[in-house]
Design a protein around this motif. Sequence first.
Motif, PDB file in Angstrom:
ATOM      1  N   ALA A 158      -1.172  -6.176 -10.112  1.00  0.00           N
ATOM      2  CA  ALA A 158      -2.565  -6.876  -9.333  1.00  0.00           C
ATOM      3  C   ALA A 158      -2.302  -7.555  -8.009  1.00  0.00           C
ATOM      4  N   MET A 159      -1.265  -8.198  -8.061  1.00  0.00           N
ATOM      5  CA  MET A 159      -0.759  -8.749  -7.005  1.00  0.00           C
ATOM      6  C   MET A 159      -0.246  -8.003  -5.808  1.00  0.00           C
ATOM      7  N   CYS A 160       0.391  -6.955  -6.213  1.00  0.00           N
ATOM      8  CA  CYS A 160       0.594  -5.925  -5.274  1.00  0.00           C
ATOM      9  C   CYS A 160      -0.536  -5.195  -4.478  1.00  0.00           C
ATOM     10  N   LYS A 161      -1.593  -5.009  -5.482  1.00  0.00           N
ATOM     11  CA  LYS A 161      -2.965  -4.556  -4.714  1.00  0.00           C
ATOM     12  C   LYS A 161      -3.615  -5.532  -3.986  1.00  0.00           C
ATOM     13  N   GLU A 162      -3.425  -7.023  -4.079  1.00  0.00           N
ATOM     14  CA  GLU A 162      -3.896  -8.075  -3.381  1.00  0.00           C
ATOM     15  C   GLU A 162      -3.274  -7.901  -2.001  1.00  0.00           C
TER      16      GLU A 162
ATOM     17  N   PHE B 272       5.425  -3.773  -1.973  1.00  0.00           N
ATOM     18  CA  PHE B 272       6.497  -3.008  -2.579  1.00  0.00           C
ATOM     19  C   PHE B 272       7.131  -4.000  -4.004  1.00  0.00           C
ATOM     20  N   SER B 273       7.788  -4.861  -3.410  1.00  0.00           N
ATOM     21  CA  SER B 273       8.668  -5.751  -4.260  1.00  0.00           C
ATOM     22  C   SER B 273       7.627  -6.270  -5.505  1.00  0.00           C
ATOM     23  N   LEU B 274       6.332  -6.669  -5.388  1.00  0.00           N
ATOM     24  CA  LEU B 274       5.641  -7.162  -6.243  1.00  0.00           C
ATOM     25  C   LEU B 274       5.385  -5.811  -7.294  1.00  0.00           C
ATOM     26  N   CYS B 275       5.269  -4.693  -6.578  1.00  0.00           N
ATOM     27  CA  CYS B 275       5.187  -3.453  -7.486  1.00  0.00           C
ATOM     28  C   CYS B 275       6.262  -3.255  -8.412  1.00  0.00           C
TER      29      CYS B 275
END
Length: 116
Positions: free
Chosen positions: A77-81, A68-71
């Motif tokens: 892309a990192m959120c998806k990972e 959530f924080s990455l998004c």
Amino acid sequence: MLGACTQTTSQQRYSNEQIQHSRTALQSVRESYDSGNYGDVITRVARDDRLHEAPSDIRVEALKLQAFSLCMRNYAAMCKERFQTILSLQPDFDLSDGERGHPQWGPVFEQAKQVQ
């Protein structure tokens, strides 16, 4: 009688002390997230060994808050990972209705699920 002597995998692998330390680390992550300190959440989850070595339910929640924080920081892309990591740990993982409808991470989570 043998059934009474067996322990679950979780009980064999984690001491009560380890679980408590993991929960304490997760609570710190939650507090940072609730305060909008998304960079702190990302860093804490990435670096805190108590979370990396935690039971899967604690790891999954920490990774979800990190995703959530990455998004929120526009690292889709990192959120998806992170969501893919969660799904590899817990294939039946899903977001709540409210979480799924979020405009930033809802679509990213759906993409991650499709890759799974």
